[in-house]
Scaffold this active site. Structure first.
Site, mmCIF file in Angstrom:
data_model
loop_
_atom_site.group_PDB
_atom_site.id
_atom_site.type_symbol
_atom_site.label_atom_id
_atom_site.label_comp_id
_atom_site.label_asym_id
_atom_site.label_seq_id
_atom_site.Cartn_x
_atom_site.Cartn_y
_atom_site.Cartn_z
ATOM 1 N N ARG A 1 0.768 -1.135 0.016
ATOM 2 C CA ARG A 1 0.108 -0.211 0.073
ATOM 3 C C ARG A 1 0.730 1.256 0.036
ATOM 4 N NH1 ARG A 1 -5.592 -0.544 1.553
ATOM 5 N NH2 ARG A 1 -6.050 -2.457 0.493
ATOM 6 N N ARG B 1 -3.133 6.351 -0.268
ATOM 7 C CA ARG B 1 -3.539 7.346 0.375
ATOM 8 C C ARG B 1 -2.504 8.215 1.304
ATOM 9 N NH1 ARG B 1 -8.832 5.198 2.817
ATOM 10 N NH2 ARG B 1 -7.443 3.688 3.658
ATOM 11 N N ARG C 1 -5.690 11.391 -7.822
ATOM 12 C CA ARG C 1 -7.023 10.619 -7.821
ATOM 13 C C ARG C 1 -8.242 11.588 -7.678
ATOM 14 N NH1 ARG C 1 -8.668 6.324 -4.995
ATOM 15 N NH2 ARG C 1 -10.809 7.258 -5.701
ATOM 16 N N ASP D 1 -5.900 -3.055 -7.818
ATOM 17 C CA ASP D 1 -6.640 -3.536 -6.618
ATOM 18 C C ASP D 1 -7.105 -5.068 -6.897
ATOM 19 O OD1 ASP D 1 -7.923 -2.609 -3.940
ATOM 20 O OD2 ASP D 1 -9.533 -4.081 -4.588
ATOM 21 N N TYR E 1 -14.915 -11.367 -0.305
ATOM 22 C CA TYR E 1 -15.677 -10.180 -0.733
ATOM 23 C C TYR E 1 -16.816 -10.560 -1.742
ATOM 24 C CZ TYR E 1 -11.784 -7.087 1.229
ATOM 25 O OH TYR E 1 -11.119 -6.886 1.775
HETATM 26 O O1 CP3 Z 1 -0.099 -1.947 -2.454
HETATM 27 C C1 CP3 Z 1 -0.097 -0.843 -3.293
HETATM 28 O O2 CP3 Z 1 -0.037 0.493 -3.008
HETATM 29 C C2 CP3 Z 1 -0.674 -1.275 -4.813
HETATM 30 C C3 CP3 Z 1 -2.234 -1.104 -4.747
HETATM 31 C C4 CP3 Z 1 -2.937 -1.926 -3.972
HETATM 32 C C5 CP3 Z 1 -4.487 -1.496 -3.503
HETATM 33 N N1 CP3 Z 1 -4.837 -2.407 -2.968
HETATM 34 C C6 CP3 Z 1 -4.855 -0.050 -3.911
HETATM 35 C C7 CP3 Z 1 -5.843 0.303 -2.997
HETATM 36 C C8 CP3 Z 1 -2.885 -3.013 -3.660
HETATM 37 C C9 CP3 Z 1 -1.884 -4.229 -3.683
HETATM 38 C C10 CP3 Z 1 -4.143 -3.518 -3.133
HETATM 39 C C11 CP3 Z 1 -4.394 -4.973 -2.625
HETATM 40 C C12 CP3 Z 1 -5.715 -5.297 -1.814
HETATM 41 N N2 CP3 Z 1 -6.842 -4.513 -1.957
HETATM 42 C C13 CP3 Z 1 -5.708 -6.094 -0.722
HETATM 43 C C14 CP3 Z 1 -4.778 -6.970 -0.282
HETATM 44 C C15 CP3 Z 1 -3.729 -6.091 0.404
HETATM 45 C C16 CP3 Z 1 -4.126 -5.664 1.898
HETATM 46 O O3 CP3 Z 1 -4.175 -4.547 2.105
HETATM 47 O O4 CP3 Z 1 -4.694 -6.550 2.518
HETATM 48 C C17 CP3 Z 1 -7.204 -5.994 -0.191
HETATM 49 C C18 CP3 Z 1 -7.643 -6.779 1.025
HETATM 50 C C19 CP3 Z 1 -7.814 -5.150 -1.054
HETATM 51 C C20 CP3 Z 1 -9.467 -4.647 -1.074
HETATM 52 C C21 CP3 Z 1 -9.584 -3.210 -0.662
HETATM 53 N N3 CP3 Z 1 -9.311 -2.170 -1.559
HETATM 54 C C22 CP3 Z 1 -9.678 -2.738 0.519
HETATM 55 C C23 CP3 Z 1 -10.251 -3.645 2.036
HETATM 56 C C24 CP3 Z 1 -9.865 -1.512 0.322
HETATM 57 C C25 CP3 Z 1 -10.332 -0.336 1.699
HETATM 58 C C26 CP3 Z 1 -9.188 -0.096 2.594
HETATM 59 C C27 CP3 Z 1 -8.524 1.106 2.493
HETATM 60 O O5 CP3 Z 1 -7.235 1.082 2.726
HETATM 61 O O6 CP3 Z 1 -9.161 1.955 2.069
HETATM 62 C C28 CP3 Z 1 -9.343 -1.317 -0.810
HETATM 63 C C29 CP3 Z 1 -9.174 0.318 -1.263
HETATM 64 C C30 CP3 Z 1 -7.902 0.494 -1.858
HETATM 65 N N4 CP3 Z 1 -7.041 -0.276 -2.612
HETATM 66 C C31 CP3 Z 1 -7.183 1.731 -1.878
HETATM 67 C C32 CP3 Z 1 -6.256 1.576 -2.612
HETATM 68 C C33 CP3 Z 1 -4.961 2.760 -2.683
HETATM 69 C C34 CP3 Z 1 -7.934 3.076 -1.264
HETATM 70 C C35 CP3 Z 1 -8.589 3.736 -2.409
HETATM 71 C C36 CP3 Z 1 -8.786 5.202 -1.732
HETATM 72 O O7 CP3 Z 1 -8.069 5.973 -2.222
HETATM 73 O O8 CP3 Z 1 -10.114 5.621 -1.302
#
Ligand code: CP3
Length: 361
Positions: free
Chosen positions: A27, A31, A40, A76, A151
Site C-alpha cells: 500500500r 492515500r 485521484r 486492486d 468479498y
Molecule cells: O499496495 C499498493 O500500493 C498497490 C495497490 C493496491 C491497492 N489495493 C490499492 C488500493 C494493492 C496491492 C491492493 C490490494 C488489496 N486490495 C488487498 C490486499 C492487501 C491488503 O491490504 O490486505 C485487499 C484486501 C484489497 C481490498 C481493498 N481495497 C480494501 C479492503 C480497500 C479499502 C481499505 C482502504 O485502505 O481504503 C481497498 C481500497 C484501496 N485499494 C485503496 C487503494 C489505494 C484506497 C482507495 C482510496 O484511495 O480511497
C-alpha cells in the site's frame, strides 16, 4: 525494459543477500501521499485503476518520493472481478462492495469468465510504468482465491467472514466452483502483468488467517497453488502473503511460493525457524509503529532487520499495508535507514563483536 536480475529485490527473492537490503511497502501507492490524493481527485478508485496513464503515474510516485527498491502496481484485487463484468465498486474508506453478493450454486455458475482481452488497460498501464521505472522492478499482484471470494460472498468487508466460512463448510461443491472461478481470474490478471513486464508478483491472501490449517489445506490451498503454478514458467519470483498466518507459514510456502510475506505478529526469527533456512522472507515492520516518535521506529526497524538475518534473504516491508494517516517523511526516512544497514546480515554493534574462538595452544 524490465528490471535487471541484479536488482536487490530480485536477488533477495531468489535467496541471495545483495549488498543493500531491498525495501518496499504494501500500500505504498496510496492515500498516505498528497500527490496520490491530487492525482485521484474526482476519479473513482476502480476507474483510476483502469485509466492506464493514471495507474502508471500513481505506481511510480512512491519510487520517486521514497527511493524504495520496487514499485507495486497500482490496482486492486477486485479489478479482475470488475473486468469479468461483475458489479463491484470500492467505497472510499470502506473497501470492495458488490452490487449482488455471490452465495449460491446458481450465482456462482452465472459468474462470467474473464476475457483476457479485457485486461488491455492493465497491460498498457504496466507498460507505461516500467518504461518510467527503468531499472527499478515492478511487482505485480493478485488477490488469492480465498480473500477475493470472501468479498464476493460477504458482499462487503467483514471482520468475521461468517458467511464465507459457512459456505466453505456447508456447500463444498459451490465453494470449490467459486474459488476455481477466482483462481482463473486472478491468474489471468497476474499473467497480463508479467507479460507486460512485471519482474515479480505477490499473491495477497490477506484474510486467510481466519482459517485453521486443516481447512486451509483442504479447501483453499489447491486453488492458490493453481494460481502460483500457472505463472511458474514465466520466470518471475512469487511472494505469498497473508495476515494472522503464524500457523499457515509452511502451507503458504508449499502452495508454490518463492518467498513468504510475514505479518507483524510473528517475529521474523520465529518465522524462519518455522519455514526453515532456505525460504526468503518479506516483512514485517509493524504498521502501527510508523506513528511513533522516530527513535521508536528506528529501534523497531533495526530489530526487524536483526531477526531477518536468520533468513537466507530478507525483503524489508511492513507486516501489512501503510496506514492512510502515515507521515510520508517517515517512510522516506525508513528507506534510508534500511539502506544504511547494508546486506542486513552483518553483526550489528548492539550485538557486540563476534566472540573469538578459544585457542588451545
Ligand atoms: O499496495 C499498493 O500500493 C498497490 C495497490 C493496491 C491497492 N489495493 C490499492 C488500493 C494493492 C496491492 C491492493 C490490494 C488489496 N486490495 C488487498 C490486499 C492487501 C491488503 O491490504 O490486505 C485487499 C484486501 C484489497 C481490498 C481493498 N481495497 C480494501 C479492503 C480497500 C479499502 C481499505 C482502504 O485502505 O481504503 C481497498 C481500497 C484501496 N485499494 C485503496 C487503494 C489505494 C484506497 C482507495 C482510496 O484511495 O480511497
Amino acid at each position: 525494459m524490465s528490471a535487471p536480475d541484479t536488482s536487490p529485490l530480485l536477488r533477495a527473492l531468489r535467496g541471495d543477500r545483495p549488498d543493500r537490503l531491498p525495501v518496499w511497502f504494501m500500500r505504498q501507492a496510496g492515500r498516505s501521499l498528497p500527490e496520490y490524493r491530487a492525482a485521484r481527485r474526482g476519479t473513482a478508485m476502480l476507474d483510476a485503476c483502469l485509466t492506464p496513464a493514471l495507474a502508471a503515474e500513481i505506481t511510480c510516485q512512491p519510487v520517486r518520493r521514497h527511493g524504495v527498491d520496487a514499485a507495486v502496481f497500482f490496482s486492486d484485487i477486485v479489478v479482475p472481478v470488475r473486468l469479468a463484468g461483475v458489479g463491484v465498486q470500492i467505497a472510499p474508506g470502506v473497501g470492495p462492495v458488490l452490487e449482488r453478493p455471490v452465495r449460491t450454486a446458481r450465482e456462482v455458475a452465472a459468474l462470467p469468465e474473464l476475457d483476457p482481452a479485457a485486461l488491455e488497460p492493465i497491460r498498457e498501464a504496466v507498460g507505461l510504468a516500467i518504461a518510467e521505472l527503468g531499472p527499478t522492478p515492478l511487482i505485480g499482484f493478485a488477490g488469492a482465491p480465498f480473500t477475493v471470494a470472501s468479498y464476493l460472498v460477504e458482499g462487503r468487508p467483514s471482520r468475521e467472514l461468517a458467511l464465507t466460512r459457512a459456505l466453505l463448510r456447508e456447500d463444498p461443491s459451490t465453494w470449490h466452483a467459486l474459488l476455481g472461478w477466482v483462481a482463473r481470474a486472478s491468474t489471468a490478471f497476474l499473467q497480463a502483468q508479467i507479460e507486460a513486464g512485471a519482474s515479480a508478483v505477490q499473491l495477497f491472501d490477506s484474510w486467510v488467517g481466519a482459517l485453521s490449517e486443516a481447512d486451509y489445506r483442504e479447501a483453499v490451498m489447491p486453488h492458490s497453488a493453481a494460481v502460483l503454478a500457472a505463472v511458474r514458467g514465466l520466470g518471475v519470483p512469487r511472494i505469498h502473503f497473508g495476515t494472522g498466518t503464524a500457523h499457515l507459514l509452511c502451507a503458504l510456502h508449499e502452495a508454490g511460493a518463492d518467498a513468504v510475506g510475514v505479518d507483524a505478529q510473528t517475529p521474523l526469527d520465529e518465522a524462519v525457524a518455522t519455514l526453515g533456512s532456505r525460504v526468503p522472507v518479506q516483512g514485517n515492520i509493524d504498521p502501527q509503529v510508523l506513528g511513533a516518535p522516530w527513535a521508536v521506529v528506528d529501534e523497531h526497524v533495526r530489530d526487524v532487520v536483526r531477526r531477518g538475518a536468520a533468513a537466507p534473504a530478507h525483503v524489508v516491508n511492513l507486516g501489512h499495508g501503510v496506514p492512510p494517516d502515515t507521515d510520508p517523511d517517515v517512510l522516506t526516512r525508513l528507506v534510508a535507514l534500511v539502506h544504511s544497514l547494508g546486506s542486513g546480515s552483518e553483526p550489528s554493534p548492539e550485538r557486540g563483536p563476534p566472540v573469538a574462538a578459544e585457542t588451545t595452544s
